[in-house]
Design an enzyme around this catalytic site. Structure first.
Site, mmCIF file in Angstrom:
data_model
loop_
_atom_site.group_PDB
_atom_site.id
_atom_site.type_symbol
_atom_site.label_atom_id
_atom_site.label_comp_id
_atom_site.label_asym_id
_atom_site.label_seq_id
_atom_site.Cartn_x
_atom_site.Cartn_y
_atom_site.Cartn_z
ATOM 1 N N THR A 12 6.997 -50.731 -5.718
ATOM 2 C CA THR A 12 5.648 -50.363 -6.184
ATOM 3 C C THR A 12 5.329 -51.071 -7.499
ATOM 4 O OG1 THR A 12 6.086 -48.157 -5.270
ATOM 5 C CG2 THR A 12 4.139 -48.378 -6.636
ATOM 6 N N ARG A 61 13.273 -52.820 -9.501
ATOM 7 C CA ARG A 61 13.972 -51.797 -10.292
ATOM 8 C C ARG A 61 15.321 -51.527 -9.672
ATOM 9 N NH1 ARG A 61 9.471 -47.365 -11.666
ATOM 10 N NH2 ARG A 61 8.060 -48.862 -12.605
ATOM 11 N N SER A 117 9.852 -48.352 -16.405
ATOM 12 C CA SER A 117 8.814 -47.370 -16.666
ATOM 13 C C SER A 117 9.354 -46.018 -17.127
ATOM 14 C CB SER A 117 7.954 -47.223 -15.418
ATOM 15 O OG SER A 117 6.848 -46.421 -15.676
ATOM 16 N N HIS A 118 9.134 -44.997 -16.323
ATOM 17 C CA HIS A 118 9.499 -43.625 -16.685
ATOM 18 C C HIS A 118 10.917 -43.286 -16.257
ATOM 19 C CE1 HIS A 118 7.809 -44.142 -12.793
ATOM 20 N NE2 HIS A 118 8.509 -43.113 -12.378
ATOM 21 N N LYS A 152 9.169 -57.022 -13.957
ATOM 22 C CA LYS A 152 7.926 -57.107 -13.194
ATOM 23 C C LYS A 152 7.193 -58.364 -13.614
ATOM 24 C CE LYS A 152 4.546 -54.311 -14.335
ATOM 25 N NZ LYS A 152 3.539 -53.250 -14.401
ATOM 26 N N ASP A 182 4.908 -42.576 -21.437
ATOM 27 C CA ASP A 182 6.201 -42.809 -20.776
ATOM 28 C C ASP A 182 6.980 -43.968 -21.394
ATOM 29 O OD1 ASP A 182 4.650 -44.910 -19.828
ATOM 30 O OD2 ASP A 182 5.727 -44.980 -17.915
ATOM 31 N N ASP A 223 7.366 -47.157 -20.892
ATOM 32 C CA ASP A 223 6.717 -48.423 -21.223
ATOM 33 C C ASP A 223 5.259 -48.262 -21.649
ATOM 34 O OD1 ASP A 223 6.053 -47.650 -18.635
ATOM 35 O OD2 ASP A 223 5.615 -49.701 -18.019
ATOM 36 N N ASP A 233 2.519 -46.935 -20.219
ATOM 37 C CA ASP A 233 1.323 -47.014 -19.377
ATOM 38 C C ASP A 233 0.883 -45.664 -18.832
ATOM 39 O OD1 ASP A 233 3.436 -46.861 -17.628
ATOM 40 O OD2 ASP A 233 2.892 -48.612 -16.435
ATOM 41 N N ARG A 234 1.785 -44.672 -18.842
ATOM 42 C CA ARG A 234 1.391 -43.356 -18.332
ATOM 43 C C ARG A 234 0.956 -42.436 -19.466
ATOM 44 N NH1 ARG A 234 5.281 -41.354 -13.460
ATOM 45 N NH2 ARG A 234 5.049 -43.231 -12.203
ATOM 46 N N THR A 278 -1.071 -46.554 -3.303
ATOM 47 C CA THR A 278 -0.371 -46.244 -4.546
ATOM 48 C C THR A 278 0.086 -47.521 -5.249
ATOM 49 O OG1 THR A 278 0.374 -44.150 -3.689
ATOM 50 C CG2 THR A 278 1.696 -45.099 -5.443
ATOM 51 N N GLU A 285 -4.390 -42.783 -11.227
ATOM 52 C CA GLU A 285 -3.437 -42.317 -10.233
ATOM 53 C C GLU A 285 -2.957 -40.926 -10.624
ATOM 54 O OE1 GLU A 285 -0.782 -45.333 -8.230
ATOM 55 O OE2 GLU A 285 -0.577 -45.906 -10.320
ATOM 56 N N GLU A 286 -2.586 -40.145 -9.604
ATOM 57 C CA GLU A 286 -2.096 -38.785 -9.849
ATOM 58 C C GLU A 286 -0.811 -38.780 -10.664
ATOM 59 O OE1 GLU A 286 0.958 -37.806 -8.473
ATOM 60 O OE2 GLU A 286 1.120 -39.828 -7.641
ATOM 61 N N SER A 287 -0.122 -39.925 -10.696
ATOM 62 C CA SER A 287 1.149 -40.015 -11.396
ATOM 63 C C SER A 287 0.968 -40.319 -12.877
ATOM 64 C CB SER A 287 1.994 -41.097 -10.743
ATOM 65 O OG SER A 287 1.259 -42.308 -10.708
ATOM 66 N N LYS A 341 -2.353 -49.663 -16.212
ATOM 67 C CA LYS A 341 -2.752 -48.369 -16.726
ATOM 68 C C LYS A 341 -2.338 -48.308 -18.193
ATOM 69 C CE LYS A 341 1.270 -46.461 -14.407
ATOM 70 N NZ LYS A 341 1.599 -46.600 -13.000
ATOM 71 N N ARG A 387 7.624 -37.758 -1.415
ATOM 72 C CA ARG A 387 6.581 -37.129 -2.229
ATOM 73 C C ARG A 387 5.607 -36.419 -1.298
ATOM 74 N NH1 ARG A 387 7.959 -39.288 -7.031
ATOM 75 N NH2 ARG A 387 8.096 -41.544 -7.327
#
Ligand code: G1P
Ligand code: ZN
Length: 543
Positions: free
Chosen positions: A18, A22, A113-114, A126, A277, A279, A281-282, A344, A363-365, A376, A496
């Site tokens: 995604t 990773r 990321s997270h 990435k 988070d 990095d 972005d969240r 997603t 996004e919901e995340s 993001k 999920r």
């Protein structure tokens, strides 16, 4: 300078997910692992010769070592220049901004990321393209194809570059420009929002807590919230980035940002709370005694964005990922602007943003962002909220309550079942797919299915098609259950299950979320035969 061409062999499993490749950090540390992937990336974009890139990461374990390898490979591959954040640090949105601002050919962002960091945890790489956004599937597929046929990579045999000092350096023919990771990003934020208004808010006693979770946003939040906007001392916590995020899980949700949640769920808590988070972005947004789901946050931001200078003329449209609740669709309808439902992953927003079809996406995340970058952006969301709070002069509870009265409420929660054996997860999903044609009209736990499908997306800009993007089941009651497998996990499979229940404007908006979702949850479990596949019904994480 001497460059070596090193013989290598393809390594299994270098398929970007995604959000990039990773893996466990130790996997990345194997000889040739990172090198193969970086060379495959250069090969997939027609070589690095004469090109300019941005490189930086979230500071997790192996970040600085990986950057040295990438710099040595970039020069050996003929790159002209690489812009690096000081000490190798760049938040993902700041990297996206630098790519765009400097019109580079793209960038490599090092982060998982997270996901937790450290030698026993996760690492990631990435590739972002010249628009500043994550590479689209056409490129990630090409990178993967290269990893399967790679036989050699080029690397300079030279000393490490000093990435701790701001300035320009040479490595062979290539320039390495070490930049302040915060300055340009901070200037961008100041150009979007009414910083004076936010300063006034803080000066009038507004209180806030920002939890940087020992990750990359610490330096950004300190510079912007504390130093520039005058937020009181103690506003930014856990603000020094650590290689292992102090053994934490830098995922801003009520489970992992528990310290912040406990502080906020209290009559004496601050007016506003937020977290970001690994990095950067969240984002997580929370008010005193009120948690804001990311789906609701997106909807409120869309409804109120015009209060910030950058969006004063309105939005061209809004996009949300398929599993994200429909709350923002209702706002878009009312505003008379277009809304899009994408698979997603942030990469699917890139074309819509580039084409000017949408201004804000989410996004919901816990991801929200706008056309100011192509990622993001956690702090952007926090600053937009602050700008709105400064203009509306209402509490978070008042803003949310008012929103639900105007649009209705989409109760929403995601249930994650982690570390499931891959074959079991696949059997559950294929079982569901088989059932899809017969579901409509059937009743489960008292809910009648009104529609059911496997989500496919046709990109309205370039016509590219993405299949198998998750299963959607809609109920006549206004409920929805979505099933998909995570594309970012590094251990087994993560299932999920996304649960949603819409209640209209005049209904009761004060139910407890999990309570409001009980029926949808039961129906989802019954349809998927979850208990018999997984041997349990309770998820590992609920957000
Ligand atoms: C998760 C989120 C997704 C997000 C991605 C990268 O992916 O669900 O919204 O874009 O992380 O941050 P998943 O593990 O579900 O594939
Ligand atoms: Zn992230």
């Amino acid at each position: 300078m001497n460059s070596k061409v090193v013989s290598t062999q393809p390594i299994e499993g270098q398929m970007p997910g995604t959000s990039g490749l990773r893996k466990k950090t130790r996997v990345f540390m194997q000889p040739g692992y990172l090198e193969n992937f970086v060379q495959a990336t250069f090969n997939a974009i027609g070589g690095a010769s004469g090109k300019t890139f941005v490189v930086g990461g979230d500071g997790r374990y192996f970040n600085a070592t990986a950057i040295q390898t990438i710099l040595k490979m970039a020069t050996a591959n003929g790159a002209e220049k690489v812009i690096v954040g000081q000490d190798g640090l760049l938040s993902t949105p700041a990297a996206s901004h630098l790519i765009r601002m400097n019109k580079t050919d793209g960038g490599l962002i090092l982060s998982a990321s997270h996901n937790p960091g450290g030698i026993e945890n996760d690492f990631g790489v990435k590739f972002n393209t010249a628009n500043g956004g994550p590479a689209p599937e056409s490129i990630t597929n090409a990178i993967f194809a290269e990893t399967r046929s790679i036989l050699e990579y080029s690397i300079a045999a030279t000393d490490d570059v000093d990435i701790h000092t701001i300035g320009s350096f040479s490595i062979g023919e290539m320039t390495v420009e070490v930049v302040d990771p915060v300055a340009d990003y901070q200037a961008l934020m100041a150009s979007l929002f009414d910083f004076d208004k936010i300063r006034e808010l803080f000066a009038n006693g507004f209180t806030m807590r920002f939890d940087a979770m020992h990750a990359i946003t610490g330096p950004y939040a300190n510079a912007i919230l504390a130093n520039s906007l005058g937020a009181p001392k103690g506003t930014v916590t856990n603000g020094v980035p650590k290689e292992d995020f102090a053994n934490g899980h830098p995922d801003p949700n009520p489970v992992w940002a528990k310290e912040l949640m406990d502080l906020m769920m209290n009559d004496n808590g601050p007016d506003f709370g937020a977290a970001s988070d690994g990095d950067g972005d969240r984002n997580m947004i929370v008010g005193r005694n009120i948690y804001v789901t990311p789906s609701d946050s997106l909807a409120v931001l869309v409804a109120n964005a015009h209060l910030a200078p950058a969006y004063a003329d309105g939005l061209s449209g809004v996009a949300r990922s398929m599993p994200t609740s429909g709350a923002s669709d209702r706002v878009a309808d009312k505003l008379g602007i277009a809304s899009f439902e994408t698979p997603t992953g942030w990469k699917f927003f890139g074309n819509l943003l580039d084409a000017g079809k949408v201004t804000i996406c989410g996004e919901e995340s816990a991801g929200t962002g706008s056309d100011h970058v192509r990622e993001k952006d956690g702090l952007w969301a926090v600053l937009l909220w602050l700008n709105i709070l400064a203009e509306r002069k209402q509490s978070m509870t008042e803003i949310l309550t008012d929103h639900w009265k105007t649009y209705g409420r989409n109760y929403y929660s995601r249930h994650d079942y982690e570390a499931i054996p891959t074959d079991i997860a696949d059997t559950l999903m294929s079982g569901l797919i088989e059932k899809l044609p017969d579901l409509v009209g059937q009743e489960f736990s008292g809910l009648k299915v009104s529609a059911a499908d496997e989500f496919s997306y046709i990109d309205p800009v370039d016509g590219s098609v993405s299949h198998n993007q998750g299963i959607r089941i809609f109920f006549e009651s206004g409920g929805r259950a979505v099933f998909r497998l995570s594309g970012t996990g590094t251990e087994g499979a993560t299932l999920r299950v996304y649960l949603e229940q819409y209640v209209p404007t005049e209904a009761d908006h004060s139910q407890e979320t999990q309570q409001a979702l009980t029926q949808v949850k039961q129906a989802a479990q019954q349809i998927s035969e979850l208990a018999s596949h997984l041997g349990r019904t309770e998820p590992d994480v609920m957000t």
